[in-house]
Design an enzyme around this catalytic site. Structure first.
Site, mmCIF file in Angstrom:
data_model
loop_
_atom_site.group_PDB
_atom_site.id
_atom_site.type_symbol
_atom_site.label_atom_id
_atom_site.label_comp_id
_atom_site.label_asym_id
_atom_site.label_seq_id
_atom_site.Cartn_x
_atom_site.Cartn_y
_atom_site.Cartn_z
ATOM 1 N N SER A 138 -19.331 -53.530 39.185
ATOM 2 C CA SER A 138 -19.846 -52.667 39.436
ATOM 3 C C SER A 138 -21.552 -53.022 39.570
ATOM 4 O O SER A 138 -21.827 -53.350 38.279
ATOM 5 C CB SER A 138 -19.569 -51.302 38.680
ATOM 6 O OG SER A 138 -20.579 -50.336 38.975
ATOM 7 N N LYS A 164 -18.625 -53.067 43.850
ATOM 8 C CA LYS A 164 -18.883 -51.777 43.919
ATOM 9 C C LYS A 164 -20.464 -51.581 43.694
ATOM 10 O O LYS A 164 -20.691 -52.021 42.813
ATOM 11 C CB LYS A 164 -18.254 -50.831 42.764
ATOM 12 C CG LYS A 164 -18.463 -49.543 42.907
ATOM 13 C CD LYS A 164 -17.870 -48.647 41.762
ATOM 14 C CE LYS A 164 -18.447 -48.528 40.429
ATOM 15 N NZ LYS A 164 -17.737 -47.395 39.752
ATOM 16 N N LYS A 166 -23.743 -49.151 43.409
ATOM 17 C CA LYS A 166 -24.148 -47.646 43.175
ATOM 18 C C LYS A 166 -25.265 -47.373 44.133
ATOM 19 O O LYS A 166 -26.040 -48.167 44.525
ATOM 20 C CB LYS A 166 -24.983 -47.744 41.816
ATOM 21 C CG LYS A 166 -24.106 -48.296 40.420
ATOM 22 C CD LYS A 166 -23.127 -46.757 40.095
ATOM 23 C CE LYS A 166 -22.466 -47.298 38.945
ATOM 24 N NZ LYS A 166 -21.662 -46.114 38.381
ATOM 25 N N ASP A 191 -20.660 -46.017 45.164
ATOM 26 C CA ASP A 191 -20.411 -44.754 44.093
ATOM 27 C C ASP A 191 -21.695 -44.066 43.782
ATOM 28 O O ASP A 191 -22.849 -44.623 43.751
ATOM 29 C CB ASP A 191 -20.194 -45.438 42.740
ATOM 30 C CG ASP A 191 -19.802 -44.568 41.499
ATOM 31 O OD1 ASP A 191 -19.897 -43.395 41.917
ATOM 32 O OD2 ASP A 191 -19.999 -44.916 40.150
ATOM 33 N N GLU A 216 -17.151 -42.761 46.187
ATOM 34 C CA GLU A 216 -16.791 -42.496 44.834
ATOM 35 C C GLU A 216 -17.865 -41.265 44.575
ATOM 36 O O GLU A 216 -19.249 -41.390 44.594
ATOM 37 C CB GLU A 216 -16.801 -43.479 43.884
ATOM 38 C CG GLU A 216 -16.372 -43.039 42.454
ATOM 39 C CD GLU A 216 -16.337 -44.124 41.506
ATOM 40 O OE1 GLU A 216 -16.287 -44.081 40.392
ATOM 41 O OE2 GLU A 216 -16.576 -45.434 41.867
ATOM 42 N N ASP A 241 -14.399 -39.263 40.057
ATOM 43 C CA ASP A 241 -14.484 -39.884 38.796
ATOM 44 C C ASP A 241 -15.073 -38.715 37.908
ATOM 45 O O ASP A 241 -14.194 -38.015 37.330
ATOM 46 C CB ASP A 241 -15.548 -40.921 38.849
ATOM 47 C CG ASP A 241 -16.125 -41.427 37.699
ATOM 48 O OD1 ASP A 241 -15.426 -41.034 36.558
ATOM 49 O OD2 ASP A 241 -17.011 -42.362 37.494
ATOM 50 N N LYS A 265 -10.801 -43.092 33.365
ATOM 51 C CA LYS A 265 -11.780 -43.482 32.524
ATOM 52 C C LYS A 265 -11.157 -43.030 31.131
ATOM 53 O O LYS A 265 -10.920 -41.664 31.114
ATOM 54 C CB LYS A 265 -13.020 -43.098 32.609
ATOM 55 C CG LYS A 265 -13.729 -44.051 33.897
ATOM 56 C CD LYS A 265 -15.246 -43.601 33.814
ATOM 57 C CE LYS A 265 -15.779 -44.475 34.974
ATOM 58 N NZ LYS A 265 -17.392 -43.941 35.167
ATOM 59 N N GLY A 293 -14.943 -47.924 34.164
ATOM 60 C CA GLY A 293 -15.603 -48.293 32.799
ATOM 61 C C GLY A 293 -16.739 -47.665 32.589
ATOM 62 O O GLY A 293 -17.474 -47.105 33.484
#
Length: 384
Positions: A138, A164, A166, A191, A216, A241, A265, A293
């Protein structure tokens, strides 16, 4: 065989990040997590990690709130009261509402003790089938596109199977295009961490044709209806999430069609038991899951890996090698990725690896010890 806790010690441990990490809400250069050391009456020790965010941006909890809830409520409720299974221990603290991150730290320590008492690792107790799981990374929001591409280059070279990114309004289309142009074969997902509003759907319509693995958590955690509408309009899977806080919320999301994919998670769900339940529900519904995570230290990372070995985890996890985040972790052996795969710890009963107590103490800034005393508990809190 019953377990009774004689003492619970909380340690606030700080580790600097190898590279600063920015999401849609904030940037961080170090992390402070609460390490839970639960000592049973027979002298055995169970370790847990409360990997809560420092600030209440990702969710309503923070390091400070978890510290208070663990020390004043959860730990005293459990001390001196026998239990046979971690789910029994969880029921002893059930009257505390919410506070999933705080609850997960203590739950993990109970599972570690339970595994030791049975001579089995967490992975074996949960029914993990895999010995190693594929890992992605990530990547946070960087100051420039060039800085982002440098990070992608390093992790692709390390063999990670998925990247991934952000995103937030203003940092979405351009970084995705840049990464896909530079690395056309890389598996990519984004995400948003709830950063968008439903009226900004046009951004996701543009991303829809880019071949992403998933988008996400675009909208607010409570807005399942908008996620369902978006999922119906896009070919790209929508992953939830922050929204999935309990198995019951998951059932609602699945009924509405709001989740094509689910990020599980352990911390967000309050422990390994509810995380396993969410996995089982998704497996029955044919919804793929992956293990997210919270930049856990080695204790929490080991628990994540044990969970990620379950059969429903068909997508690369965020449980990458701890050296991606920290120069020196608090567990032995350190958790590493080899060719994009991370081994599921099974080298000892419980969490599956050893805790480096010296490294924990070296990086501890605050401690709180709670013990039973008659019908009450005594506690001692101090700065290290």
């Amino acid at each position: 065989m019953t377990v009774t806790l004689a003492e619970i010690e909380l340690a606030l441990v700080r580790l600097d990040l190898v590279h600063s990490f920015e999401t849609s809400s904030h940037r961080k250069t170090y992390l402070e997590h609460i390490i839970v050391r639960a000592t049973a009456e027979d002298g055995s020790v169970g370790w847990g990690e409360c990997a809560s965010p420092s600030d209440p941006y990702y969710c309503g909890e923070s390091t400070s709130s978890c510290w208070q809830v663990l020390g004043e409520y959860l730990a005293p409720m459990l001390l001196g009261r026998p239990w046979e299974h971690p789910e029994d221990a969880a029921r002893l603290t059930a009257k505390v509402s919410g506070n999933h991150f705080a609850r997960a730290g203590l739950d993990m320590a109970c599972w570690d003790l339970y595994g030791q008492s049975r001579g089995k690792s967490l992975a074996d107790l949960l029914g993990a089938e895999a010995d190693a799981v594929p890992a992605g990374v990530s990547l946070g929001i960087e100051p420039t596109i060039d800085a982002l591409l440098a990070q992608v280059s390093r992790h692709v070279a390390d063999g990670y199977r998925r990247i991934k990114l952000k995103i937030r309004p203003g940092w979405d289309l351009e970084p995705v295009r840049a990464v896909q142009d530079a690395y056309p074969g890389v598996a990519l997902q984004v995400d948003a961490n709830t950063a968008y509003r439903p009226e900004q759907e046009a951004v996701f319509a543009e991303l829809d044709g880019r071949g992403l693995l998933m988008i996400e958590q675009p909208y607010d955690a409570s807005d399942l209806l908008s996620h369902a509408r978006l999922a119906a309009r896009l070919d790209t899977p929508v992953c939830l999430d922050e929204s999935i806080t309990t198995p019951d919320v998951l059932r609602t999301a699945l009924h509405l069609g709001a989740a094509d994919v689910v990020n599980i998670k352990v911390s967000r769900l309050g422990g390994l038991g509810p995380s396993q339940t969410v996995h089982d529900l998704c497996l029955d519904a044919g919804v793929p899951v992956w293990c997210g995570g919270m930049h856990e230290f080695g204790i929490g990372r080991a628990a994540n890996l044990a969970l990620a070995g379950l059969p429903g985890f068909t997508l690369p996890s965020d449980v990458s090698g701890s050296d991606k985040y920290y120069r020196r972790d608090i567990v032995t052996p350190p958790i590493r990725a080899v060719d994009g795969m991370v081994a599921v710890p099974r080298s000892r009963p419980g969490i599956g690896l050893d805790v480096n107590l010296e490294q924990v103490r070296r990086n501890t800034t605050r401690t709180w010890t709670i013990r039973p005393h008659g019908h009450h508990t005594t506690s001692e809190e101090k700065s290290a």
